[in-house]
Design a protein around this motif. Structure first.
Motif, mmCIF file in Angstrom:
data_model
loop_
_atom_site.group_PDB
_atom_site.id
_atom_site.type_symbol
_atom_site.label_atom_id
_atom_site.label_comp_id
_atom_site.label_asym_id
_atom_site.label_seq_id
_atom_site.Cartn_x
_atom_site.Cartn_y
_atom_site.Cartn_z
ATOM 1 N N THR A 24 62.564 16.279 70.446
ATOM 2 C CA THR A 24 63.142 17.281 71.340
ATOM 3 C C THR A 24 63.799 18.408 70.555
ATOM 4 N N VAL A 25 64.528 18.059 69.512
ATOM 5 C CA VAL A 25 65.141 19.092 68.673
ATOM 6 C C VAL A 25 64.057 19.938 68.009
ATOM 7 N N THR A 48 68.249 15.404 77.420
ATOM 8 C CA THR A 48 69.158 15.178 76.288
ATOM 9 C C THR A 48 69.503 13.709 76.104
ATOM 10 N N THR A 54 71.341 17.084 70.663
ATOM 11 C CA THR A 54 70.221 17.651 71.409
ATOM 12 C C THR A 54 70.705 18.725 72.372
ATOM 13 N N ASP A 95 59.969 18.887 77.962
ATOM 14 C CA ASP A 95 60.206 17.607 77.297
ATOM 15 C C ASP A 95 59.498 16.467 78.030
#
Length: 272
Positions: A24-25, A48, A54, A95
């Motif tokens: 995700t980052v 998150t 995040t 995501d």
């Protein structure tokens, strides 16, 4: 925003061997990179999971609000496809591609939502873990003992413009877990004793590498066929043993031969 837009968007998948590797980052960093290069980028959906790092990584990126869905008295939030289509960015960050939408949603799976964005000419950067790929679901269950109910068809990933592995060593991932960077403190011990055992993480990482290597090989075959290339390229590693004639030479040669034998087709060339 640029005046021209492709008739069909391109899908960029960030693949991980397990939760917590940093997909995700990495997605947010890619979005920021594209924005800095001049693309119109929005965060269409971010999960998150309570991770402060995040949440902080979204920073100055524009976020499209989610839509709310109520099911059995519980309010859930999902990707608002219509809002993203109305906003019409060049790139949308979405995501967890394998996610199953809340009951009552127009589409069952998030990858179906993403397909609509792609059809509208919007590029999508997304994330998925190896255990959610349909063809590997059973293998992952054998490794971890955990059944994954959310899957994404292999064809979705094969049609992607780019699949990129977000990789960390199993020991590094365990360290992140121990520091509370993946799950809350009360879940850490159970995770380390089960899904996140070193053997499991090593096997999942190997599985991710093998799956990706197979996809690269398939793409290469397609490229050769499309361009009528019949000959193959020398793309193998080579083991070179440099010896001086001293007593250690034989030991070095044997060591080089063992390394070569472990890698099929690798040649061992002594050099003086």
């Amino acid at each position: 925003m640029s005046e021209s837009r492709r008739p069909h968007g391109r899908l960029h998948v960030l693949l991980g061997a397990a939760p917590g590797v940093g997909k995700t980052v990495a997605m947010l960093e890619e979005g920021r990179r594209l924005r800095d290069l001049g693309s119109d980028v929005v965060v269409a959906l971010l999960e998150t999971h309570g991770r402060s790092a995040t949440a902080a990584a979204v920073a100055d990126l524009e976020v499209v609000e989610r839509r709310s869905v109520t099911h059995r008295g519980v309010t859930l939030s999902e990707l608002d496809v219509e809002a993203v289509l109305e906003r019409r960015p060049e790139v949308a960050l979405v995501d967890e591609l394998a996610h199953t939408n809340a009951p009552g949603s127009e589409r069952e799976k998030r990858h179906e939502d993403v397909a609509l964005l792609l059809e509208a000419g919007i590029d999508v950067v997304t994330t998925v873990n190896i255990q959610h790929i349909t063809s590997l679901n059973g293998v992952v269950e054998q490794i971890t003992g955990v059944t994954q109910r959310e899957t994404v068809p292999d064809a979705v990933l094969r049609d992607a413009h780019q699949v990129e592995l977000v990789d960390v060593a199993p020991q590094t991932l365990q360290g992140r877990l121990s520091q509370g960077l993946v799950y809350p403190a009360e879940r850490v011990d159970a995770a380390l004793s089960n899904y996140f055992r070193l053997g499991n993480l090593t096997a999942l990482r190997e599985l991710a590498l093998l799956w990706l290597a197979d996809e690269v090989d398939s793409s290469l075959r397609s490229y050769r066929e499309a361009h009528s290339i019949s000959s193959t390229w020398q793309a193998r590693e080579r083991v070179v043993v440099a010896i001086t004639g001293g007593p250690e030479g034989e030991t070095l040669l044997r060591r080089g031969a063992r390394i070569a034998a472990r890698t099929a087709g690798v040649s061992c060339s002594p050099s003086t």
